[in-house]
Design an enzyme around this catalytic site. Structure first.
Site, PDB file in Angstrom:
ATOM      1  N   ARG A  59       2.294  -3.932  12.552  1.00 12.92           N
ATOM      2  CA  ARG A  59       1.721  -4.223  13.863  1.00 12.92           C
ATOM      3  C   ARG A  59       2.361  -5.488  14.424  1.00 12.92           C
ATOM      4  O   ARG A  59       2.550  -6.474  13.697  1.00 12.92           O
ATOM      5  CB  ARG A  59       0.207  -4.430  13.772  1.00 12.92           C
ATOM      6  CG  ARG A  59      -0.615  -3.163  13.562  1.00 12.92           C
ATOM      7  CD  ARG A  59      -0.593  -2.249  14.804  1.00 12.92           C
ATOM      8  NE  ARG A  59      -1.427  -1.076  14.643  1.00 12.92           N
ATOM      9  CZ  ARG A  59      -0.999   0.117  14.201  1.00 12.92           C
ATOM     10  NH1 ARG A  59       0.270   0.289  13.884  1.00 12.92           N
ATOM     11  NH2 ARG A  59      -1.827   1.136  14.118  1.00 12.92           N
ATOM     12  N   GLY A  92       0.863  -1.190   0.000  1.00 14.76           N
ATOM     13  CA  GLY A  92       0.000   0.000   0.000  1.00 14.76           C
ATOM     14  C   GLY A  92       0.889   1.227   0.000  1.00 14.76           C
ATOM     15  O   GLY A  92       2.008   1.199  -0.513  1.00 14.76           O
ATOM     16  N   THR A 143       7.183  -3.169  10.437  1.00 18.60           N
ATOM     17  CA  THR A 143       6.911  -1.815  10.946  1.00 18.60           C
ATOM     18  C   THR A 143       5.395  -1.575  10.965  1.00 18.60           C
ATOM     19  O   THR A 143       4.953  -0.435  11.051  1.00 18.60           O
ATOM     20  CB  THR A 143       7.574  -0.739  10.049  1.00 18.60           C
ATOM     21  OG1 THR A 143       7.176  -0.965   8.691  1.00 18.60           O
ATOM     22  CG2 THR A 143       9.077  -0.774  10.158  1.00 18.60           C
ATOM     23  N   HIS A 168       8.140   1.442  18.433  1.00 18.01           N
ATOM     24  CA  HIS A 168       6.987   1.904  17.639  1.00 18.01           C
ATOM     25  C   HIS A 168       7.080   3.412  17.357  1.00 18.01           C
ATOM     26  O   HIS A 168       6.263   4.203  17.836  1.00 18.01           O
ATOM     27  CB  HIS A 168       5.653   1.572  18.344  1.00 18.01           C
ATOM     28  CG  HIS A 168       4.491   1.526  17.383  1.00 18.01           C
ATOM     29  ND1 HIS A 168       3.414   0.689  17.550  1.00 18.01           N
ATOM     30  CD2 HIS A 168       4.239   2.229  16.242  1.00 18.01           C
ATOM     31  CE1 HIS A 168       2.550   0.879  16.558  1.00 18.01           C
ATOM     32  NE2 HIS A 168       3.024   1.812  15.759  1.00 18.01           N
ATOM     33  N   GLU A 187       3.185  -4.366  23.391  1.00 16.48           N
ATOM     34  CA  GLU A 187       3.915  -3.100  23.495  1.00 16.48           C
ATOM     35  C   GLU A 187       3.507  -2.453  24.816  1.00 16.48           C
ATOM     36  O   GLU A 187       2.316  -2.454  25.121  1.00 16.48           O
ATOM     37  CB  GLU A 187       3.562  -2.172  22.324  1.00 16.48           C
ATOM     38  CG  GLU A 187       4.149  -2.694  21.026  1.00 16.48           C
ATOM     39  CD  GLU A 187       3.830  -1.835  19.809  1.00 16.48           C
ATOM     40  OE1 GLU A 187       3.212  -0.769  19.972  1.00 16.48           O
ATOM     41  OE2 GLU A 187       4.178  -2.235  18.700  1.00 16.48           O
ATOM     42  N   ILE A 215       2.652   2.791   2.353  1.00 17.00           N
ATOM     43  CA  ILE A 215       3.969   2.708   3.007  1.00 17.00           C
ATOM     44  C   ILE A 215       4.859   1.682   2.299  1.00 17.00           C
ATOM     45  O   ILE A 215       6.043   1.921   2.065  1.00 17.00           O
ATOM     46  CB  ILE A 215       3.819   2.382   4.512  1.00 17.00           C
ATOM     47  CG1 ILE A 215       2.964   3.466   5.197  1.00 17.00           C
ATOM     48  CG2 ILE A 215       5.182   2.262   5.181  1.00 17.00           C
ATOM     49  CD1 ILE A 215       2.576   3.162   6.634  1.00 17.00           C
ATOM     50  N   THR A 220      -5.319  -8.293  -3.329  1.00 16.77           N
ATOM     51  CA  THR A 220      -5.528  -8.185  -4.787  1.00 16.77           C
ATOM     52  C   THR A 220      -4.320  -7.493  -5.406  1.00 16.77           C
ATOM     53  O   THR A 220      -3.822  -6.505  -4.859  1.00 16.77           O
ATOM     54  CB  THR A 220      -6.789  -7.343  -5.118  1.00 16.77           C
ATOM     55  OG1 THR A 220      -6.796  -6.209  -4.262  1.00 16.77           O
ATOM     56  CG2 THR A 220      -8.063  -8.127  -4.957  1.00 16.77           C
TER      57      THR A 220
HETATM   58  C1  DGY Z   1      -0.212   4.269  12.765  1.00 17.31           C
HETATM   59  O1  DGY Z   1      -0.462   5.399  12.316  1.00 17.31           O
HETATM   60  O2  DGY Z   1      -1.011   3.324  12.661  1.00 17.31           O
HETATM   61  C2  DGY Z   1       1.101   4.083  13.446  1.00 17.31           C
HETATM   62  O3  DGY Z   1       1.294   2.790  13.873  1.00 17.31           O
HETATM   63  C3  DGY Z   1       1.274   5.043  14.603  1.00 17.31           C
HETATM   64  O4  DGY Z   1       1.504   6.256  14.083  1.00 17.31           O
END
Ligand code: DGY
Length: 327
Positions: A239, A156, A237, A287, A268, A158, A180
């Site tokens: 979850r 996506g 990075t 995080h 966490e 990121i 997809t």
């Molecule tokens: C998010 O935006 O989901 C990050 O994990 C925290 O900024």
């Protein structure tokens, strides 16, 4: 505006000022510690709207107690802390802050990849521990990234930024797996869609950028790590619960994979005696993916604008469950 907004944390002033200019009545949770769910419910009962974030537990119990809310605006792109089905059933729109942190989070994924490949956090600790010995031609060798294969799980906003960094810096070959395939992303990155099993077996670096859902929870488990290359780097990075932590520790110990870079853990905060923190080929951050001034300021603006536009115009610029406004 007469509306009362419960603000569960001190969010950056950029967004708070916008809300103040509209004369909303804001109540801030001033303590350093997040609210417990009981505190959150107690406070939310006397407010019209909620400005919250990922550590606020907004589940079916919360909605049973606070079904009166007009809107919930989440200061994050992820919203796995919110029971979206209950919110939608009750007609409560949920705002979120996509894209504000894409550059910042991709930087952390990219940085962790290099840090793991060169054992940076471990080597830093050797200096602190007085263990900087003589130049050792065969000691603490890392691995190079040029022309390696990057596998993105969840291509996506990121994931695309991470892939661009890897392509530009190291001419990496890009594979990805999504629910997809994305033709646009394929064109942009010259990326190839592969099945999950092939992503596991072909990636030199496997970087996770998907949302946490029942389908992705624990998807990186012992079975998955065993399918990966013994030389592979695992980067998460997104979850923490997307990887199974005990299985990850075991996979690194027995050499099923080479190492891991984590900005997210489960739970966490991570406890300071966690074995991952003592492994040579592991780098962990607390995080901080979205932790730049630019990203957090923009997240604050987007979260505020969701509330302002909802009350002024009846829509949210960034909404998770648009169907509640359509009906
Ligand atoms: C998010 O935006 O989901 C990050 O994990 C925290 O900024």
């Amino acid at each position: 505006m007469e509306k009362k907004i419960l603000v569960t944390r001190r969010y950056p002033e950029t967004g708070i000022r916008l809300l103040e200019q509209e004369n909303f009545h804001l109540t801030f949770w001033e303590k350093e510690k997040p609210m417990t769910q009981d505190e959150l419910i107690k406070q939310a009962k006397t407010h019209d709207a909620l400005l919250c974030t990922l550590t606020d537990k907004i589940d079916s119990h919360f909605f049973n107690e606070c079904s009166h809310l007009d809107i919930i605006s989440q200061f994050a792109v992820g919203y796995d802390n919110i029971d979206i089905a209950s919110a939608t059933r009750l007609g409560i729109p949920i705002g979120f802050t996509p894209d504000a942190m894409s550059e910042a989070t991709a930087d952390i994924a990219f940085g962790l990849m290099i840090a793991v490949a060169r054992k940076m956090f471990f080597l830093h600790k050797t200096i602190i521990n007085g263990q900087w010995g003589y130049f050792n031609p065969t000691g603490n060798l890392g691995i190079e990234l040029k022309h390696k294969t990057l596998g993105i799980f969840g291509l996506g906003r990121i994931g695309i930024k991470m892939a661009q960094r890897c392509k530009n810096a190291y001419e990496m070959n890009i594979l990805y797996h999504n629910r997809t395939p994305s033709k646009t992303a394929e064109k942009l990155l010259d990326a190839t869609y592969v099945e999950f099993e092939d992503l596991l077996s072909q990636s030199d670096v496997l970087s996770v950028h998907c949302a946490l859902t029942p389908e992705t929870k624990d998807i990186f488990n012992q079975r998955a790590f065993k399918r990966m290359k013994p030389s592979a780097l695992f980067i998460n990075t997104a979850r923490g619960p997307i990887h199974h932590e005990k299985d990850l520790i075991c996979a690194i110990r027995v050499g099923d994979i080479w190492g891991a870079g984590l900005d997210v853990t489960n739970p966490e905060p991570m406890q300071p005696d966690n074995p991952l923190l003592f492994m040579e080929n592991v780098c962990v951050l607390p995080h901080v993916g979205s932790g730049t001034q630019e990203a957090r300021n923009q997240m604050s603006v987007l979260a505020a604008m969701n509330i302002i536009e909802f009350y002024k115009k009846g829509h949210l610029p960034h909404i998770v469950n648009p169907e509640v406004l359509e009906s």
